[in-house]
Design an enzyme around this catalytic site. Structure first.
Site, short mmCIF file in Angstrom:
data_model
loop_
_atom_site.label_atom_id
_atom_site.label_comp_id
_atom_site.label_asym_id
_atom_site.label_seq_id
_atom_site.Cartn_x
_atom_site.Cartn_y
_atom_site.Cartn_z
N HIS A 120 117.92 9.91 51.69
CA HIS A 120 118.77 9.78 52.15
C HIS A 120 119.39 9.12 53.21
O HIS A 120 119.90 10.19 53.99
CB HIS A 120 118.69 11.42 52.26
CG HIS A 120 118.93 12.20 50.81
ND1 HIS A 120 118.52 13.13 50.30
CD2 HIS A 120 119.26 11.70 49.43
CE1 HIS A 120 118.26 13.73 49.09
NE2 HIS A 120 118.50 12.20 48.68
N SER A 194 112.41 21.33 47.24
CA SER A 194 112.88 22.05 46.15
C SER A 194 113.10 22.26 44.58
O SER A 194 113.26 22.65 44.04
CB SER A 194 113.73 23.12 46.56
OG SER A 194 115.45 22.36 47.12
N GLU A 220 105.80 27.82 47.70
CA GLU A 220 106.97 28.41 47.33
C GLU A 220 106.57 27.46 45.71
O GLU A 220 106.90 26.42 45.64
CB GLU A 220 107.54 28.50 47.55
CG GLU A 220 107.61 30.08 48.70
CD GLU A 220 109.47 29.91 49.12
OE1 GLU A 220 110.14 29.65 48.39
OE2 GLU A 220 108.81 30.38 50.47
C1 BJW Z 1 107.24 24.19 52.18
C2 BJW Z 1 107.17 23.74 53.07
C3 BJW Z 1 105.74 24.08 53.52
C4 BJW Z 1 108.18 25.31 52.73
N1 BJW Z 1 104.64 22.84 53.03
N2 BJW Z 1 106.39 22.94 51.49
C5 BJW Z 1 122.89 16.03 37.79
C6 BJW Z 1 122.27 16.94 38.09
C7 BJW Z 1 122.91 18.11 38.82
C8 BJW Z 1 124.08 18.39 39.75
C9 BJW Z 1 124.52 16.65 40.34
C10 BJW Z 1 123.39 14.97 39.62
N3 BJW Z 1 123.76 14.30 40.20
C11 BJW Z 1 124.31 14.16 41.19
C12 BJW Z 1 124.98 16.05 41.25
C13 BJW Z 1 125.34 16.37 42.88
C14 BJW Z 1 124.35 16.15 43.89
C15 BJW Z 1 123.23 17.35 43.82
O1 BJW Z 1 122.18 17.29 43.22
N4 BJW Z 1 123.73 18.53 43.65
C16 BJW Z 1 122.65 20.53 43.46
C17 BJW Z 1 122.80 20.42 44.59
C18 BJW Z 1 123.23 20.57 42.46
N5 BJW Z 1 123.93 14.89 44.12
C19 BJW Z 1 124.22 14.09 44.95
O2 BJW Z 1 125.91 14.29 45.67
C20 BJW Z 1 123.89 12.95 45.52
N6 BJW Z 1 125.02 12.26 44.98
C21 BJW Z 1 124.52 11.32 43.64
O3 BJW Z 1 123.60 11.38 42.39
O4 BJW Z 1 124.94 10.44 43.21
C22 BJW Z 1 126.01 10.04 41.89
C23 BJW Z 1 127.13 11.26 41.92
C24 BJW Z 1 128.15 11.35 43.05
C25 BJW Z 1 129.45 12.04 42.28
C26 BJW Z 1 128.89 12.83 41.53
C27 BJW Z 1 128.27 13.34 40.41
C28 BJW Z 1 126.98 11.78 40.88
C29 BJW Z 1 123.84 12.69 46.44
C30 BJW Z 1 122.81 14.41 47.23
C31 BJW Z 1 122.96 13.87 48.50
C32 BJW Z 1 121.30 14.99 49.40
N7 BJW Z 1 122.23 14.63 50.89
C33 BJW Z 1 121.01 16.18 52.02
C34 BJW Z 1 122.11 16.01 53.57
C35 BJW Z 1 121.24 14.98 53.97
C36 BJW Z 1 121.92 14.07 54.53
C37 BJW Z 1 121.14 15.26 55.99
O5 BJW Z 1 119.81 15.47 55.94
O6 BJW Z 1 122.33 15.91 56.73
O7 BJW Z 1 119.77 16.25 51.11
S1 BJW Z 1 121.64 17.72 51.15
C38 BJW Z 1 119.56 18.32 51.45
O8 BJW Z 1 119.04 18.31 50.23
C39 BJW Z 1 119.38 17.04 51.92
C40 BJW Z 1 117.78 17.14 51.18
O9 BJW Z 1 117.39 15.57 50.86
C41 BJW Z 1 118.19 17.96 50.18
C42 BJW Z 1 116.94 17.69 49.28
O10 BJW Z 1 116.42 18.78 49.89
P1 BJW Z 1 115.11 19.71 49.57
O11 BJW Z 1 114.12 18.61 50.65
O12 BJW Z 1 114.46 19.83 48.55
O13 BJW Z 1 115.09 21.31 50.95
P2 BJW Z 1 114.77 22.20 50.29
O14 BJW Z 1 115.39 22.61 51.69
O15 BJW Z 1 115.90 22.74 49.47
O16 BJW Z 1 113.74 22.80 49.67
C43 BJW Z 1 112.55 22.92 50.94
C44 BJW Z 1 111.02 23.05 50.73
O17 BJW Z 1 110.14 22.87 50.93
C45 BJW Z 1 110.77 24.35 49.16
O18 BJW Z 1 110.73 24.76 47.98
C46 BJW Z 1 110.05 24.96 50.52
O19 BJW Z 1 109.38 26.42 49.56
C47 BJW Z 1 109.21 24.12 50.48
N8 BJW Z 1 108.35 24.23 52.07
N9 BJW Z 1 108.01 25.21 53.70
C48 BJW Z 1 105.25 22.55 52.02
N10 BJW Z 1 104.92 23.98 55.13
#
Ligand code: BJW
Length: 247
Positions: A120, A194, A220
């Site tokens: 990302h 997540s 979690e």
């Molecule tokens: C601990 C802990 C500790 C806490 N120890 N654990 C297919 C199906 C459905 C939807 C889509 C699909 N394909 C594409 C989509 C759309 C979209 C998407 O996925 N939407 C979903 C919400 C449904 N995806 C996109 O748009 C992507 N692009 C793409 O696919 O292009 C092709 C396309 C385009 C258009 C249409 C269709 C296809 C791009 C996604 C970009 C995500 N960007 C972000 C922001 C990045 C920049 C920034 O940081 O500002 O990335 S969003 C945000 O979420 C960030 C993260 O990298 C990402 C993931 O989050 P992550 O890391 O999982 O964090 P959390 O907070 O969700 O979870 C934290 C976890 O840690 C939890 O489980 C806690 O329990 C745990 N935890 N403390 C261990 N101490």
């Protein structure tokens, strides 16, 4: 977390020559960086569609840059944690170790990991919205984009954070490299995500279908938990050192 569970993961790592790790925001939680969706997560205070989309940036680049500046300040003050350091050591310990991260904070690099696929992007880079030229800012230094609001390239066009927002394509080279590693690995460690945001959320299933043992490390239950072979429940900065000690 039971000894038997950690031993199962450690035993698989001992046998494996190809290992991959996929990390998310929970990896950096104990470094003091808020996650996106958990309690106190970044999305709880700020609606994603207001900040992390191209549409939000087109509407109000100053507001989006404010959020990124605030995060840069948090990250600049943070240090990598013991979990980051274990993954950095795994790079030299195992014959093949591929680190794929969704995090933009650069803490894996600061912990000593060298080969990282940053799916990302990276919060310390900006890029010109017209020329697409990249501008690199150094953690700790006053970032160049602080100079004007919203920050502009030398050509006069707006700079934007060099990260991947919702609806944007990931770099196809990164996705191809990550996918190849996932298809080859014998063990995949999925740490602190997540597993809700695609395409990264689909990566563990690619590895599982290719025969890898999928080990989830998370505080979690997640969207992945039911599909993981081994679940190590606990914080990354505690579980990864425990896993390393069991090797
Ligand atoms: C601990 C802990 C500790 C806490 N120890 N654990 C297919 C199906 C459905 C939807 C889509 C699909 N394909 C594409 C989509 C759309 C979209 C998407 O996925 N939407 C979903 C919400 C449904 N995806 C996109 O748009 C992507 N692009 C793409 O696919 O292009 C092709 C396309 C385009 C258009 C249409 C269709 C296809 C791009 C996604 C970009 C995500 N960007 C972000 C922001 C990045 C920049 C920034 O940081 O500002 O990335 S969003 C945000 O979420 C960030 C993260 O990298 C990402 C993931 O989050 P992550 O890391 O999982 O964090 P959390 O907070 O969700 O979870 C934290 C976890 O840690 C939890 O489980 C806690 O329990 C745990 N935890 N403390 C261990 N101490």
């Amino acid at each position: 977390m039971h000894d038997a569970t950690i031993e199962r993961a450690a035993g698989a790592l001992r046998e494996a020559d190809r290992i991959a790790a996929l990390t998310g925001a929970g990896m950096s939680a104990e470094s003091g960086i808020p996650t996106f969706r958990g309690a106190g997560g970044l999305w709880r205070q700020f609606r994603p569609e207001e900040l992390a989309t191209p549409e939000a940036f087109a509407r109000d680049p100053s507001v989006v840059w404010d959020w990124y500046r605030w995060r840069r300040r948090l990250i600049a003050q943070a240090e990598p944690n013991d979990g980051h350091r274990v993954l950095a050591r795994f790079e030299t310990r195992f014959p093949e170790f591929t680190l794929v991260t969704q995090n933009v904070d650069g803490l894996h690099r600061r912990a000593g990991s060298a080969a990282i696929i940053e799916l990302h992007g990276n919060i310390w880079r900006a890029r010109c919205t017209v020329e697409r030229r990249r501008v690199v800012d150094q953690a700790g230094d006053p970032p160049a984009p602080e100079a004007s609001d919203p920050p502009r390239c030398a050509c006069g066009a707006l700079l934007r954070p060099d990260v991947v927002w919702f609806g944007e394509m990931l770099d196809p080279v990164d996705v191809a490299r990550a996918t190849a590693a996932l298809r080859r690995c014998a063990v995949l460690l999925v740490v602190g995500t997540s597993a809700l945001v695609f395409p990264a959320a689909g990566f563990p299933l690619i590895a599982a279908e290719a025969g890898a043992l999928v080990v989830e490390i998370n505080t979690e239950e997640t969207a992945l938990t039911a599909r993981a072979d081994v679940v190590l429940r606990g914080p990354a900065a505690g579980v990864l050192p425990a896993l390393e000690r069991a090797l």
